[in-house]
Design an enzyme around this catalytic site. Structure first.
Site, short mmCIF file in Angstrom:
data_model
loop_
_atom_site.label_atom_id
_atom_site.label_comp_id
_atom_site.label_asym_id
_atom_site.label_seq_id
_atom_site.Cartn_x
_atom_site.Cartn_y
_atom_site.Cartn_z
N ARG A 87 9.45 20.80 32.98
CA ARG A 87 9.60 22.20 32.55
C ARG A 87 8.50 23.03 33.19
O ARG A 87 7.38 22.55 33.42
CB ARG A 87 9.53 22.30 31.02
CG ARG A 87 10.67 21.57 30.32
CD ARG A 87 10.55 21.66 28.81
NE ARG A 87 11.64 20.95 28.14
CZ ARG A 87 11.63 19.66 27.82
NH1 ARG A 87 10.54 18.92 28.10
NH2 ARG A 87 12.66 19.09 27.23
N HIS A 142 13.02 26.88 36.03
CA HIS A 142 13.64 25.90 35.14
C HIS A 142 14.87 25.27 35.80
O HIS A 142 15.30 24.17 35.45
CB HIS A 142 14.06 26.59 33.84
CG HIS A 142 14.04 25.69 32.64
ND1 HIS A 142 14.94 24.65 32.49
CD2 HIS A 142 13.26 25.67 31.54
CE1 HIS A 142 14.71 24.04 31.33
NE2 HIS A 142 13.69 24.62 30.75
N ARG A 160 15.35 21.58 37.22
CA ARG A 160 15.76 20.50 36.32
C ARG A 160 17.28 20.31 36.36
O ARG A 160 17.77 19.17 36.41
CB ARG A 160 15.30 20.79 34.89
CG ARG A 160 13.80 20.74 34.73
CD ARG A 160 13.32 21.32 33.40
NE ARG A 160 13.84 20.63 32.24
CZ ARG A 160 13.39 19.48 31.79
NH1 ARG A 160 12.42 18.84 32.43
NH2 ARG A 160 13.90 18.92 30.70
N TYR A 192 13.58 6.29 22.11
CA TYR A 192 12.98 5.37 23.06
C TYR A 192 11.50 5.68 23.23
O TYR A 192 11.07 6.83 23.13
CB TYR A 192 13.66 5.51 24.43
CG TYR A 192 14.95 4.73 24.56
CD1 TYR A 192 14.92 3.35 24.77
CD2 TYR A 192 16.18 5.36 24.49
CE1 TYR A 192 16.11 2.63 24.92
CE2 TYR A 192 17.37 4.66 24.63
CZ TYR A 192 17.32 3.29 24.84
OH TYR A 192 18.47 2.58 24.98
#
Length: 417
Positions: A250, A340, A343, A377
């Site tokens: 980010r 952004h 991404r 996770y």
């Protein structure tokens, strides 16, 4: 039937400002009466307090009206007259005042700020400031001064509709979510008994999902990478632009990166939980290309805290507009790409072109991926595979940049193992 004051029929207005000013302190407190329950207490330290004496429920009670001269003689008399009417109507002014004080500390704004203070232990400072600013702009003007236990679903909806009428439908939905959290905090804290936000599901217009502008066609991404290599701005911003598509974190995580987070030997960038949206530490494997950029930049900013410091002061990172402004200067407007958007580019191409497993990609994007048992996770999940993926992604970007013919990886095999 109302109650009565102790001095119901006595002469009133016996004091004067001159007499009050001339009243000198003595060894012990003494009283000067103005009549019908109003008295001035002169203390040994010279302070002069207004007191109202009254009877309620068969008990003699007192109420403070403040100090003289902050509360003038005429103001004290007005307070006395209002309070005597309350007593005559069967209202205990002492109890009423306590209830008003409770309501003053139970306003929506007060409770909301208490909730923010409690939540700040798991938020970044910037996010906490962002939440408060949004409340100040959108909710406090309409509901801030109201006792939280008196706010109805209709009042909350009216405040949200004002936001919606500005065309800020997504903001209205976010504020509804925030208000729901605040009301739940208020219930748990004993400030109110119900959550009006819970009754407003479906009351607002639908949010049209918008995605960050991003380049997802390989040939167009290659053009952007070549433009970045030719960027004529500052070296620090150029390095930030060069590494952004390689690590696809980010924008805030990139510009706040610190040298202490980089392990050159392990080729790993460890972003602390305090900087992450999901509040979990995040590992970013660094490709050879990413390491080369950092090593090139180190002689210029390596003695400071931030990898990409602000040009005005090294104690602060690049502004949140630096990369966006650089993209605009290169001719890429906001409808084409944003900081952004790197991404989204990585997510699409890694999946659809290079064939990497979606869960590897989601882990690397620091999204909330869970295991088959529903547990989050840990930070090292699939780290070996992600390291391979990040290097192949960097090699793929190099091929795009230099115009080489690139082919997708197979859906099975090295990219999927």
């Amino acid at each position: 039937m109302g109650q009565s004051t102790k001095a119901e029929n006595r002469v009133t207005d016996k004091l004067s400002d001159v007499a009050i000013r001339k009243a000198k302190p003595k060894e012990k407190p003494y009283k000067l009466s103005d009549g019908k329950g109003l008295r001035l207490i002169v203390n040994p330290n010279g302070t002069k307090w207004w007191r109202f004496y009254y009877q309620f429920g068969g008990k003699e009670k007192t109420l403070s009206f403040g100090t003289y001269p902050e509360v003038t003689l005429s103001e004290a008399r007005e307070k006395r007259n209002v309070t005597r009417k309350m007593v005559a109507n069967g209202v205990d002014p002492g109890v009423e005042r306590k209830e008003q004080k409770v309501e003053a500390t139970n306003t929506f704004e007060h409770v909301a700020r208490c909730w923010v203070e409690k939540a700040k232990v798991v938020w970044t400072p910037n996010y906490a400031e962002h939440v408060v600013r949004r409340l100040e702009l959108n909710i406090f003007p309409a509901l801030g001064e109201l006792p939280i236990n008196h706010i109805t679903a209709q009042q909350l909806l009216s405040a949200l509709k004002i936001i919606e009428s500005r065309g800020a439908v997504e903001t209205a939905h976010r504020m509804l979510t925030l208000c729901g959290q605040i009301f739940r905090h208020a219930i748990a804290s004993g400030f109110c008994e119900s959550n009006p936000a819970a009754n407003l599901k479906g009351a607002l217009g639908p949010v049209v999902k918008r995605h960050y502008p991003a380049i997802t066609k390989p040939n167009e991404l290659g053009e952007l990478l070549r433009a970045i290599d030719g960027y004529q701005g500052t070296f620090v911003v150029k390095c930030a632009l060069r590494i952004a598509p390689l690590v696809f974190v980010r924008p805030g995580e990139l510009r706040k990166a610190e040298w202490s987070e980089i392990d050159f030997e392990a080729a790993l960038w460890t972003i602390p939980a305090s900087k992450m949206k999901m509040r979990r530490e995040h590992l970013v494997p660094l490709s050879r290309q990413s390491l080369a950029i950092l090593k090139e930049l180190y002689p210029f900013t390596g003695t400071g805290k931030y990898i990409f410091p602000n040009p005005r002061t090294a104690d602060r990172p690049l502004s949140d507009n630096a990369i966006l402004a650089a993209l605009r200067r290169m001719g890429f407007d906001k409808e084409i790409v944003t900081g952004h958007g790197f991404r989204a580019s990585a997510r699409t191409i890694l999946d659809e072109v290079l064939g990497f497993r979606p869960d590897y990609i989601e882990h690397q994007l620091a999204h909330g991926v869970r295991d088959p048992n529903g547990r989050a996770y840990n930070r090292t999940a699939h780290l070996v595979q992600r390291t391979t993926m990040m290097q192949k992604w960097a090699d793929y970007l190099d091929a795009l940049k230099y115009g080489a013919k690139v082919f997708p990886f197979p859906k099975t095999g090295t990219a999927d193992e």
